[in-house]
Design a protein around this motif. Structure first.
Motif, PDB file in Angstrom:
ATOM      1  N   SER A   1      -7.966  18.231 -13.545  1.00 36.09           N
ATOM      2  CA  SER A   1      -8.787  19.438 -13.524  1.00 36.09           C
ATOM      3  C   SER A   1      -9.955  19.298 -12.565  1.00 36.09           C
TER       4      SER A   1
ATOM      5  N   THR B   1     -24.208  23.127 -13.015  1.00 36.46           N
ATOM      6  CA  THR B   1     -22.778  23.141 -13.358  1.00 36.46           C
ATOM      7  C   THR B   1     -22.512  24.216 -14.404  1.00 36.46           C
TER       8      THR B   1
ATOM      9  N   THR C   1     -19.678  24.240 -20.646  1.00 39.23           N
ATOM     10  CA  THR C   1     -18.346  24.017 -21.199  1.00 39.23           C
ATOM     11  C   THR C   1     -17.828  25.337 -21.777  1.00 39.23           C
TER      12      THR C   1
ATOM     13  N   ARG D   1     -13.793  21.285 -11.707  1.00 37.19           N
ATOM     14  CA  ARG D   1     -14.800  22.318 -11.976  1.00 37.19           C
ATOM     15  C   ARG D   1     -15.855  22.229 -10.886  1.00 37.19           C
ATOM     16  N   GLN D   2     -16.173  23.376 -10.297  1.00 40.51           N
ATOM     17  CA  GLN D   2     -17.117  23.344  -9.180  1.00 40.51           C
ATOM     18  C   GLN D   2     -18.530  23.718  -9.614  1.00 40.51           C
TER      19      GLN D   2
ATOM     20  N   ASP E   1     -13.599  28.758 -14.862  1.00 38.54           N
ATOM     21  CA  ASP E   1     -13.984  28.445 -13.486  1.00 38.54           C
ATOM     22  C   ASP E   1     -12.804  28.730 -12.556  1.00 38.54           C
TER      23      ASP E   1
ATOM     24  N   ASP F   1     -16.629  18.381 -10.381  1.00 35.36           N
ATOM     25  CA  ASP F   1     -16.352  17.478 -11.498  1.00 35.36           C
ATOM     26  C   ASP F   1     -14.845  17.435 -11.668  1.00 35.36           C
TER      27      ASP F   1
ATOM     28  N   GLU G   1     -24.705  28.632 -16.994  1.00 35.52           N
ATOM     29  CA  GLU G   1     -24.811  27.362 -16.266  1.00 35.52           C
ATOM     30  C   GLU G   1     -25.865  26.436 -16.875  1.00 35.52           C
TER      31      GLU G   1
ATOM     32  N   GLY H   1     -12.580  26.497  -9.469  1.00 35.39           N
ATOM     33  CA  GLY H   1     -12.031  25.172  -9.775  1.00 35.39           C
ATOM     34  C   GLY H   1     -10.514  25.218  -9.894  1.00 35.39           C
ATOM     35  N   LYS H   2     -10.000  26.261 -10.560  1.00 29.96           N
ATOM     36  CA  LYS H   2      -8.543  26.414 -10.729  1.00 29.96           C
ATOM     37  C   LYS H   2      -7.865  26.565  -9.365  1.00 29.96           C
TER      38      LYS H   2
END
Lengths: 79, 79
Positions: free
Chosen positions: B35, B8, B11, B37-38, B15, A43, B72, B18-19
């Motif tokens: 950004s 996923t 919120t 997010r995986q 992550d 995402d 998740e 992702g970073k």
């Protein structure tokens, strides 16, 4: 602008992780799953609001980093 | 029947993967990604053709194995 990138293995490429999941589901007593193939989802929030630019940026990201295009397909969806 | 399960991170859950991707994209010269997010995607083939049964089977698979519902979210789409 938000986008979702989905990366999946190409047809015909073996997926040992998917096979392991099938086995684990069976051993947990969950019957009726014929096959599982695992992929990745990203995402992404891009800074531009131009859809064409966002699409091209994300395709570049996929080609260079997110997907191994030898064995994986990717799909970019702008949200 | 085919289905796609998407898992996923909720919120607020950090992550680091992702970073790391954000950093890698920048160092590859791909600018404009705010950004990443995986998550995971599972392409599942179920034996039943009853949509209600397929949905319930896949929710059970998610709760027991595919997703860690503490951190998740998952979504089941029947195709």
């Amino acid at each position: 602008m938000k986008a979702r990138v989905t990366v999946t293995l190409k047809t015909g490429i073996l997926d040992p992780q998917g096979k392991a999941i099938e086995g684990a589901l069976r051993s947990l007593g969950i019957e009726g799953v014929a096959s599982v193939r695992q992929g990745k989802v990203f995402d992404v929030e891009v800074e531009t609001t131009d859809r064409t630019r966002a699409q091209s940026l994300l395709e570049q990201a996929c080609d260079k980093l997110l997907a191994n295009t030898v064995v994986e397909n990717y799909r970019v969806e702008l949200i």
